[in-house]
Design an enzyme around this catalytic site. Structure first.
Site, PDB file in Angstrom:
ATOM      1  N   SER A  99       0.831  -1.201   0.000  1.00  0.00           N
ATOM      2  CA  SER A  99       0.000   0.000   0.000  1.00  0.00           C
ATOM      3  C   SER A  99       0.872   1.260   0.000  1.00  0.00           C
ATOM      4  O   SER A  99       1.635   1.479  -0.936  1.00  0.00           O
ATOM      5  CB  SER A  99      -0.957  -0.040   1.195  1.00  0.00           C
ATOM      6  OG  SER A  99      -1.979   0.917   1.066  1.00  0.00           O
ATOM      7  N   ASP A 219      -9.878  -4.798  -4.607  1.00  0.00           N
ATOM      8  CA  ASP A 219      -9.282  -3.767  -3.756  1.00  0.00           C
ATOM      9  C   ASP A 219     -10.010  -2.449  -4.005  1.00  0.00           C
ATOM     10  O   ASP A 219     -10.016  -1.940  -5.125  1.00  0.00           O
ATOM     11  CB  ASP A 219      -7.795  -3.631  -4.110  1.00  0.00           C
ATOM     12  CG  ASP A 219      -7.059  -2.620  -3.245  1.00  0.00           C
ATOM     13  OD1 ASP A 219      -7.718  -1.849  -2.515  1.00  0.00           O
ATOM     14  OD2 ASP A 219      -5.819  -2.608  -3.301  1.00  0.00           O
ATOM     15  N   HIS A 249      -7.650  -5.588  -0.351  1.00  0.00           N
ATOM     16  CA  HIS A 249      -6.468  -4.719  -0.371  1.00  0.00           C
ATOM     17  C   HIS A 249      -5.194  -5.401   0.130  1.00  0.00           C
ATOM     18  O   HIS A 249      -4.132  -5.270  -0.480  1.00  0.00           O
ATOM     19  CB  HIS A 249      -6.754  -3.472   0.472  1.00  0.00           C
ATOM     20  CG  HIS A 249      -5.650  -2.469   0.487  1.00  0.00           C
ATOM     21  ND1 HIS A 249      -5.125  -1.928  -0.668  1.00  0.00           N
ATOM     22  CD2 HIS A 249      -4.958  -1.898   1.525  1.00  0.00           C
ATOM     23  CE1 HIS A 249      -4.173  -1.066  -0.358  1.00  0.00           C
ATOM     24  NE2 HIS A 249      -4.050  -1.029   0.959  1.00  0.00           N
TER      25      HIS A 249
END
EC number: 3.1.1.23
Length: 378
Positions: A99, A219, A249
């Protein structure tokens, strides 16, 4: 450099094959998912981790300082130190970011001081742009940038819900109950994250290290199209993009047994890029050496565990420093006696270590009918 909490997971089952420096995502800390690091140890991969400044045990000043990083200019020096700390080995070294950490990993692969020490970069659901449903428009981003310069430590809630992180309900509940996991951050960290992501996409042609990008199709936090855009424009000829249907995610803490399939796929990529090879000089980046060019092509195939895999990769030249003598080991099926895990809060001159033991499920070989879409273009 600020004191940063570090924890190293080196209790591999057999002989270590490679070492990873892992960069966690926004609002997280490395003790939030110990089973992930234990699973990599099961696959004979050592992991060096740290809580980024403003997060987890590296946060100074309690919840009111959540996500207060001090600015983008301090992030790379922190990462420089972590890479140097993990470089005291002949093992090939990889940078793996998730991320926000995935966006950092990609940017470091472009302009990081010690990128020549890396055998490859793994960017998992990288924060290059937000999901289209939550991406702020131009005016809002401009306002955020301006206000963050005046009030950098003003706290803002991103409102990311834990149920959007993984399909594993038990893990979601654990994250929700974790006092060090938070969707709150400073205006400065949000502004830096968004602006850095946009610039990183623009700089993709300057990325010359071996590259693996992974993203879940479901996601709704970061934009998978942006990941694909970076992959397509990256300057390296050794690049792979893997898309996992149905994954949320955080691919590394997805529900079982699919998460084991995912980790097997990433470990296989690490093994492949940990093999010794001949080197020649890169025209684009003379400080970096890369293996002798090879060219292969492959069509979508099934994974060793029987899960249908669609993978796209392009591998004609690897532009990274050749890894040291390290031979891939088979994926182990169960845990065994291991060396202690070291945990510390560090400054550049000192690493204070204490022994910890992390308990997690072993990573068995999996036979499942679930789909994992992975794209390979060689």
């Amino acid at each position: 450099m600020a004191d940063l909490y570090t924890k190293d997971w080196t209790d591999v089952k057999d002989k270590p094959v490679a070492r990873v420096v892992f960069i966690h995502g926004f609002g997280e800390h490395v003790n939030a998912y110990p089973e992930f690091f234990e699973a990599l140890n099961e696959r004979n991969i050592e992991v060096y981790t740290f809580d980024q400044r403003g997060f987890g045990h590296s946060r100074k000043g309690g919840p009111k300082k959540q996500g207060c990083t001090g600015g983008w200019s301090l992030v790379f020096p922190d990462l420089d130190y972590q890479i140097l700390r993990a470089s005291d080995t002949e093992l090939p070294l990889f940078l793996w970011g998730h991320s926000m950490g995935g966006g950092l990993a990609l940017r470091y692969g472009i302009s990081g001081t010690h990128r020549h020490k890396l055998a490859g970069v793994i960017a998992q659901a990288p924060m290059l742009r937000c999901h289209p449903d939550t991406e702020p428009n131009f005016l809002l981003r401009k306002a955020l940038t301006l206000v963050s310069k005046v009030h950098p430590n003003f706290l803002f809630d991103s409102d990311v819900q834990s149920q959007h992180i993984t399909r594993d309900e038990a893990v979601n509940q654990r994250l929700q109950d974790d006092p060090l996991v938070s969707s709150v951050g400073s205006l400065q960290v949000f502004s830096d994250m968004l602006n850095r992501g946009t610039k990183t996409i623009e700089l993709a042609p300057q990325f010359f290290l071996p590259l693996l990008i992974t993203h879940g199709t479901d996601d709704n936090v970061t934009c998978s199209d942006s990941s694909k855009e970076f992959y397509e424009n990256a300057g390296t000829k050794d690049k792979t993009y893997q898309s996992y249907p149905g994954f949320y995610h955080s691919l590394h803490i997805e529900k079982k047994p699919e998460v084991y399939e995912y980790l097997d796929k990433v470990a296989a990529w690490i093994y492949e890029h940990s093999k010794p090879s001949e080197t020649v000089k890169s025209e684009q980046e003379t400080a970096v050496e890369h293996p002798k060019p090879t060219a292969t092509t492959s069509a979508p195939s099934a994974s060793p565990t029987g899960v249908p895999v669609e993978e796209e990769s392009h591998k004609a030249t690897s532009d990274a420093v050749p890894p040291a003598e390290a031979k891939p080991e088979p994926v182990p099926a169960s845990a065994a006696e291991r060396a202690p895990t070291s945990e510390s809060t560090t400054v550049p001159e000192t690493i204070v270590a204490s022994t910890t033991k992390v308990i997690s499920e072993p990573a068995p070989r999996v036979t499942t009918a679930a789909t994992a879409d992975i794209v390979t273009n060689k």
